[in-house]
Every structure is written in C-alpha cells, then in structure tokens.
Design an enzyme around this catalytic site. Structure first.
Site, mmCIF file in Angstrom:
data_model
loop_
_atom_site.group_PDB
_atom_site.id
_atom_site.type_symbol
_atom_site.label_atom_id
_atom_site.label_comp_id
_atom_site.label_asym_id
_atom_site.label_seq_id
_atom_site.Cartn_x
_atom_site.Cartn_y
_atom_site.Cartn_z
ATOM 1 N N GLU A 182 5.229 5.090 17.849
ATOM 2 C CA GLU A 182 4.933 6.267 19.222
ATOM 3 C C GLU A 182 5.823 6.332 20.356
ATOM 4 O OE1 GLU A 182 3.301 3.585 17.985
ATOM 5 O OE2 GLU A 182 2.136 4.968 16.667
ATOM 6 N N SER A 226 -1.760 2.989 9.027
ATOM 7 C CA SER A 226 -2.654 2.762 7.841
ATOM 8 C C SER A 226 -3.998 2.490 8.072
ATOM 9 C CB SER A 226 -2.070 1.598 7.130
ATOM 10 O OG SER A 226 -2.178 0.462 7.719
ATOM 11 N N ARG A 286 0.908 -1.303 0.036
ATOM 12 C CA ARG A 286 -0.104 0.102 0.000
ATOM 13 C C ARG A 286 0.848 1.098 0.031
ATOM 14 N NH1 ARG A 286 -1.805 -1.856 5.047
ATOM 15 N NH2 ARG A 286 -3.978 -1.663 4.742
ATOM 16 N N THR A 287 0.455 2.128 -0.506
ATOM 17 C CA THR A 287 1.023 3.596 -0.058
ATOM 18 C C THR A 287 0.565 4.097 1.106
ATOM 19 O OG1 THR A 287 1.213 4.033 -2.536
ATOM 20 C CG2 THR A 287 1.090 6.119 -0.965
ATOM 21 N N HIS A 288 1.732 4.464 1.950
ATOM 22 C CA HIS A 288 1.157 5.039 3.535
ATOM 23 C C HIS A 288 1.128 6.652 3.403
ATOM 24 C CE1 HIS A 288 2.645 1.141 4.310
ATOM 25 N NE2 HIS A 288 2.042 0.931 5.357
ATOM 26 N N ASN A 322 4.226 -6.574 16.958
ATOM 27 C CA ASN A 322 4.922 -6.081 18.021
ATOM 28 C C ASN A 322 4.046 -5.313 19.398
ATOM 29 O OD1 ASN A 322 5.109 -3.822 15.869
ATOM 30 N ND2 ASN A 322 5.023 -2.914 17.891
HETATM 31 I I1 8IG Z 1 4.261 -3.404 12.063
HETATM 32 O O1 8IG Z 1 3.915 -0.208 17.107
HETATM 33 C C1 8IG Z 1 3.847 -1.792 13.057
HETATM 34 N N1 8IG Z 1 3.483 -0.730 12.741
HETATM 35 N N2 8IG Z 1 2.132 3.200 14.805
HETATM 36 N N3 8IG Z 1 3.128 1.593 15.893
HETATM 37 C C2 8IG Z 1 2.711 2.014 14.902
HETATM 38 N N4 8IG Z 1 2.800 1.309 13.670
HETATM 39 C C3 8IG Z 1 3.184 0.090 13.723
HETATM 40 C C4 8IG Z 1 3.664 -0.506 14.733
HETATM 41 C C5 8IG Z 1 3.558 0.073 16.053
HETATM 42 N N5 8IG Z 1 4.074 -1.712 14.638
#
Ligand code: 8IG
Length: 265
Positions: A186, A205, A85-87, A228
């Site tokens: 974050e 996204s 995808r485009t973010h 994660n």
């Molecule tokens: I993969 O912990 C993934 N994308 N904002 N925070 C944000 N985006 C993510 C994270 C995350 N893990």
C-alpha cells in the site's frame, strides 16, 4: 463443463487415493512466515505437490512452496495442510484462489485455519506478532461466489475458535484484516484509509478464502502474523526478504501456537 465444486471433488478424490486418507478433519493454509511452523503439527505425514491434484497450479512466490501435507496428528486427527496458497494477484482468477478451500471441504474438513503474513497498523505489534482475525474488509471488489448466493458473513471468523486460541495464548490480540489486491504494498495514504475504514491489518489474501470456506459450511479461524508495520506506520521501506526473515524469527512461536491450538479444535 466442470464446475469449481466438481473440480474440488475430483481433487479430493485424488488426495484420498494418494494419501490413503479417506477423510480429512482440519485444513490449514500457511501464509508468509508460517511455513517453518508446519513441523509442530505432527511428524507422521505424507507430502504431495499441489500439482499432483486436479485444479492446482505451481506456486509463484519465494517462501511459498507448492506442497500439501496430510498429517496424522498425535491427537488422532487428519490435518490437511497447504504449505502455500494461490494469491489473487497471480491473475489466475478467484476460482484458483479458493480451490484449496473447496478441496479441503470436499475432503471432509469441517474447520479451516487460514494464516497469513501481513502488515500491521498498530505500532505496538512488532514484527513477529500473531493477531487473530476478528473480521475482514474485502477490497478486491470480487467474490468467489457467482450468482444469487447470498451467504451470511456474520461471525465469519468463529468467536468460538478465537476464544480457544486465546485460551492457548492469552496475549493474542484481535484485528480487522483488510485485503488489498496487491501485489504492490500500500501507499501510506491507503494504509491510513484502511485504518479509517476500521482495519488493523493489511494483506493480500485470506478474505476470498474465508468467504468460500463459509459457503462450504466450515468453521473458520484466521490468524495473521504481522511481519512488518504497514507502509507509513514506520519510516522503514517494505522489503519481501525482511518479511521472510521476520517469519523465520517468529517460526518457533507460531509452531508452538499451532501445535497447542490444533489438538483443541
Ligand atoms: I507479509 O504490508 C505482508 N503482506 N498488502 N501489505 C500488504 N500485504 C502484506 C504486507 C503489507 N506485508
């Protein structure tokens, strides 16, 4: 001037010409960690580069390939799968972010499955856990819609499709997805804020795409893969290569989930 909707129509016309498929039925967008699941959707396919179609630019993130796969599924449906995808954080604008969604709608898709990789706030969600998106909080401070277009976002993420997903995998939890602009992860304080606001998942996204999909009248299923624990939920620092590794490790389960679910949609 070409509107984003006309550009999507142009892309859908080129897609039909290049694939020989006049109408697609179900669109899927594969986020971080979902790419290896694509093969479970069907073996009969045509693959294009996104850049073969008007309005798409090249993919920018490792683990996101700029490909589109048109799959004739075993259940006889035409699937339109975006392998990347485009973010929003790429800075190409909201219209570029939602162009695949509008192209899918113009190609005939009435359902879209939006997947992503994200951080989880619930410590019980170990890396590799899929979670259904029940609702979202859009912290990008923008919208793909322009003008007095007051689209209703109640039941944005279809209760019917969430129910279907749970009938395929009863262990699926649901959560509220919070989109931050990124590309940085974050701070622990921001993750805490997301939780206080009612969020369970943090990512970069999906919410803008879901809004565009709702505008286009599509039924939406959102599935996050927790790759994660969000910052500060565990004492581990976040690392994109570990995110990709969690995706690879979860690929078989995500493939089975999508492979079982999509024929039932
Ligand atoms: I993969 O912990 C993934 N994308 N904002 N925070 C944000 N985006 C993510 C994270 C995350 N893990």
């Amino acid at each position: 001037m070409t509107t984003p909707y006309e550009l999507a129509k142009d892309a859908a016309a080129v897609l039909a010409a290049k694939t020989g498929v006049e109408k697609h039925d179900i669109a899927l967008v594969l986020g971080s960690g979902w790419l290896p699941a694509v093969d479970a959707l069907g073996e009969d396919y045509t693959e294009l580069a996104t850049t073969d179609l008007p309005g798409f630019s090249a993919a920018a993130v490792a683990g996101h390939s700029g490909k589109i796969r048109s799959i004739r599924s075993a259940s006889g449906r035409n699937l339109l799968v975006f392998l990347s995808r485009t973010h929003y954080y790429e800075g190409k604008g909201v219209e570029a972010v939602v162009h695949p969604v509008r192209t899918a709608a113009a190609a005939g898709c009435s359902t879209i499955v939006l997947t992503n990789g994200c951080g989880g706030l619930n410590p019980a969600w170990s890396p590799g856990t899929p979670v259904l998106i029940r609702d979202h909080i859009n912290l990008t401070a923008t919208s793909p819609l322009v003008g007095a277009n007051f689209v209703d976002l109640t039941d944005l993420y279809s209760a019917r499709l969430r129910g279907l997903a749970k009938s395929v995998d009863a262990s699926l939890d649901e959560g509220v997805y919070v989109q931050f602009p990124g590309p940085h992860y974050e701070t622990p304080a921001e993750v805490k804020m997301a939780g206080i606001l009612g969020g369970d998942l943090v990512g970069m996204s999906t919410t803008l795409e879901a809004i565009a999909a709702r505008e286009a009248g599509m039924e939406i299923l959102g599935i996050s893969l927790v790759t994660n624990l969000a910052a500060g939920i565990s004492d581990q620092p976040l690392d994109h290569s570990e995110v990709l590794e969690a995706g690879r490790a979860a690929a078989a389960r995500m493939g089975a989930l999508l492979g079982d679910l999509v024929p039932q949609i």
